[in-house]
Design a protein around this motif. Sequence first.
Motif, short mmCIF file in Angstrom:
data_model
loop_
_atom_site.label_atom_id
_atom_site.label_comp_id
_atom_site.label_asym_id
_atom_site.label_seq_id
_atom_site.Cartn_x
_atom_site.Cartn_y
_atom_site.Cartn_z
N ALA A 124 40.19 -44.02 49.10
CA ALA A 124 39.51 -45.05 48.71
C ALA A 124 38.97 -44.55 49.67
O ALA A 124 37.84 -43.80 50.59
CB ALA A 124 40.81 -46.28 49.08
N TYR A 125 37.80 -46.02 49.66
CA TYR A 125 36.29 -46.42 49.55
C TYR A 125 36.28 -46.50 51.48
O TYR A 125 35.11 -45.22 51.93
CB TYR A 125 35.76 -47.14 49.56
CG TYR A 125 34.33 -47.47 49.58
CD1 TYR A 125 33.21 -46.72 48.69
CD2 TYR A 125 34.22 -48.63 50.15
CE1 TYR A 125 32.05 -46.67 48.47
CE2 TYR A 125 32.58 -48.26 50.44
CZ TYR A 125 31.24 -47.52 49.53
OH TYR A 125 30.52 -47.96 49.95
N ASN A 126 37.49 -46.73 51.78
CA ASN A 126 37.48 -46.73 52.96
C ASN A 126 38.98 -45.89 53.56
O ASN A 126 39.50 -46.48 54.73
CB ASN A 126 37.59 -48.14 53.66
CG ASN A 126 38.09 -49.80 53.03
OD1 ASN A 126 38.86 -48.68 52.23
ND2 ASN A 126 37.95 -50.47 53.08
N ASN A 130 37.00 -40.67 53.75
CA ASN A 130 36.19 -41.01 54.14
C ASN A 130 36.32 -41.29 55.43
O ASN A 130 35.24 -41.04 55.87
CB ASN A 130 35.71 -41.71 53.08
CG ASN A 130 35.71 -42.19 51.76
OD1 ASN A 130 34.53 -40.84 51.28
ND2 ASN A 130 35.38 -42.82 50.90
N THR A 131 36.94 -42.06 56.24
CA THR A 131 36.81 -42.22 57.74
C THR A 131 36.63 -40.84 58.34
O THR A 131 35.73 -40.30 59.86
CB THR A 131 38.17 -42.66 58.01
OG1 THR A 131 38.80 -43.82 57.19
CG2 THR A 131 37.90 -43.30 59.57
N LYS A 141 27.77 -41.93 53.75
CA LYS A 141 27.98 -43.29 53.24
C LYS A 141 29.36 -42.41 52.15
O LYS A 141 29.03 -41.01 52.30
CB LYS A 141 27.06 -43.77 52.22
CG LYS A 141 26.04 -43.04 50.80
CD LYS A 141 25.65 -44.12 50.62
CE LYS A 141 25.20 -43.37 48.59
NZ LYS A 141 25.19 -42.46 48.30
N PRO A 142 30.34 -43.26 52.15
CA PRO A 142 31.56 -43.11 51.86
C PRO A 142 31.72 -42.36 49.91
O PRO A 142 30.64 -43.11 49.59
CB PRO A 142 32.73 -43.85 51.70
CG PRO A 142 31.81 -45.50 52.64
CD PRO A 142 30.19 -44.75 52.87
N LEU A 143 32.22 -41.42 50.07
CA LEU A 143 32.68 -41.40 48.70
C LEU A 143 33.12 -41.98 47.50
O LEU A 143 34.61 -42.17 48.04
CB LEU A 143 33.01 -39.81 48.77
CG LEU A 143 32.58 -38.85 49.06
CD1 LEU A 143 33.24 -37.16 49.82
CD2 LEU A 143 30.76 -37.85 48.60
N SER A 144 32.75 -42.38 46.41
CA SER A 144 33.87 -43.28 45.74
C SER A 144 34.83 -41.97 44.84
O SER A 144 34.03 -40.68 43.90
CB SER A 144 33.52 -44.12 44.96
OG SER A 144 32.98 -43.90 44.28
N ARG A 146 37.37 -42.15 43.64
CA ARG A 146 38.89 -42.54 42.02
C ARG A 146 38.10 -43.53 41.25
O ARG A 146 36.93 -43.99 41.58
CB ARG A 146 39.55 -43.53 43.66
CG ARG A 146 40.89 -44.51 42.67
CD ARG A 146 41.95 -45.50 43.45
NE ARG A 146 42.53 -46.27 42.63
CZ ARG A 146 43.94 -46.21 42.87
NH1 ARG A 146 44.09 -46.88 43.95
NH2 ARG A 146 44.20 -46.46 41.95
N ASP A 148 36.19 -41.74 39.53
CA ASP A 148 35.12 -41.12 39.87
C ASP A 148 34.57 -40.30 37.54
O ASP A 148 35.28 -39.97 37.36
CB ASP A 148 34.55 -40.67 40.92
CG ASP A 148 35.38 -38.90 40.56
OD1 ASP A 148 36.64 -39.20 40.38
OD2 ASP A 148 35.35 -38.05 40.64
#
Lengths: 284, 352
Positions: A124-126, A130-131, A141-144, A146, A148
């Motif tokens: 997930a975004y966070n 990504n964390t 910056k966070p990968l998106s 899901r 995608d």
Amino acid sequence: MKGRKKRFQWGYLLLAPALGFILFLEGSALFMMIAQSLGFLNYTGEDAFTFAHWQQLFSRNFFDNLMYSLKIALLASLICLAVVYPLCLSIQKMPGKKTWLSLWKIPLFIPALIACSLMGNIIAYNGALNTVLLALKVIDKPLSLRNDAWGVGALLTQVWKNIPFMLLILYSAIEAVRKDVLDAGRNLGAGRVRLFFEVTLPVTMPSALVATIMTFIKVFNDYTISKVMGPIYPSTLSNLMHKAAYTLNDWHSAACIGCLMVVTSIIFVKLYTWLSDQITRRLS
Amino acid sequence: MENSLTIKNVSKFYGSFQALDKINLAVPEGQFVTLLGPSGCGKTTLLRIIAGFLSCEEGEVYFGDRLMNDVPPEKRDTAMCFQSYALFPNKSVYENIRFGLRMHKVPKEQHKKLVEEAMEMVNLTGLGSRRPYELSGGQQQRVSLARCIVVRPRLLLFDEPLSNLDAKLREKVRVEIRQVQRQLGITAIYVTHDQAEALAISDRIVTMSAGRIVQNADPRTIYERPNSKYVADFIGTANIIPCSVESREGDRFVLKCAYGTLRAIDRDCTLQPGAQASLLIRPEDLFLAAPGSENAITGTTRTVVYMGNVLDMFVDVNGTSLRAGITKENVVTENAPVTFAVKPDRIRILEA
Ligand SMILES: Nc1ncnc2c1ncn2[C@@H]1O[C@H](COP(=O)(O)OP(=O)(O)O)[C@@H](O)[C@H]1O
Ligand SMILES: [Mg+2]
């Protein structure tokens, strides 16, 4: 003589459950599908024989979905294969390998939808992935991942879900490679890596092929994971079929897609049988 | 001559079980050495330590004067023939034999010649395109041998290579193994539990028991001058009974035992009069004699078995059994009185 003949005829009844199953459950579905793809069994209008549905089928939309299905299926099965070989070899050397093996089998018993939620949380975004990556400054910056466009989320979930299945098949194949044969190889100057490519891989190739093709077909025909984790567009053929039938109420097109999925699967099973025949003949 | 292999104080533990106990062994170059002992005495363990498949907790293994303890098996330049043949199931006979050449990076253009040479040496000519499963056991073991010798290893190792073959074939392949090893002059370590095989094939026999070396000597010494009851009993057939040393004059002894009073000549014996000992008489050293001859043993035959080459018989001597093997020309009936004699230098005195 007469009595014997009579018993013989009664014996055919024993086939009934199996034959009935094939004829009524599989045969009827297959028949309905083919009939519908040609315009019969129309739910909303007149029955009429037509190739129109087949002609409409080969649109951009269909090919995008076909390519997506093939891509995910091919990648998922190959990634699984590439992960499972080293996994088997390392589990084999671990103390308490039975425990490790059963731990690795867990995803086998987890429904696809739950697997999706799990993977969803990880990517997930966070989420966890990504964390960690942010903390390690691998990304800024966070990968998106899901839903995608490329299908990374779906691919990861498929890999997670299918590794245990492949592990099951390949582990027993690798265990069956005789230790003295490997010893003989090392003794003659082959290091572990060389030995893997010279002996273990070719000897376990037939099993690897079975596992890969079966995973391929499972992923190719998947509905749930692509729906939940995959891109909005394109998706798998199962999703296209579902959309055609339920959203657009076009059961004839859905039937055409179904036919093509069956054909693709058959082609791959044939391909597998041929390949493994070739390889088995060369190996033994 | 340089030693090909030197083993110094090697001990091996499986958990708390000690499989090898301070093994010391030196093998001169070109020798054929057999590790002989009953199943479970540690022969395979020692061989696998030499090959590098197992490490040892104590001691050192040297090839020449190079310490090998930390060298992995693929860098040791040994080649092993296994009881199960262990051929690569996915490769033809030719490719099986060529394997070592490829691994040792021998130039490609020499492969064909070398493989064919090796195949000829073990009588496999013409079978190169077969698969292992298309061969008989004897042929498979020959492929395994060819696969080993083609790389001219520093050490040729054998772990009971003939155990899966029938008796006739066993003798045949055994002769071939010995011929090839002689011809190439490769040092060989050969494991077997079959004493007849060990006697027939070896330059030296290392007799083992429960993780230790009991006697290391040439076959004749092992058979004729065993250093213990254990070796005497394990190798060949033997009459071993307790005796006491009555008197001694240099290497001449007078012994008292259930067979009567016997004179013996044994230059290795260090026992003094009054000592309790065991004496060894091989069945074939007994011969029929007139009562009252030197070292006569009189008894009653119990069973007499015609074996073709000898008459094998069990004789009751004052309640103690005596086994004798005499030439087939003699006619001896069962349950009849019989007198044997044995030459004093054919009696061996062992520690009790
Ligand atoms: N992997 C192992 N773990 C525990 N014990 C072992 C193992 N391998 C061998 N042993 C024990 O070590 C002893 C020697 O075995 P081995 O060297 O195979 O004997 P041999 O080849 O003379 O029959 C035997 O008692 C056997 O049970
Ligand atoms: Mg053994």
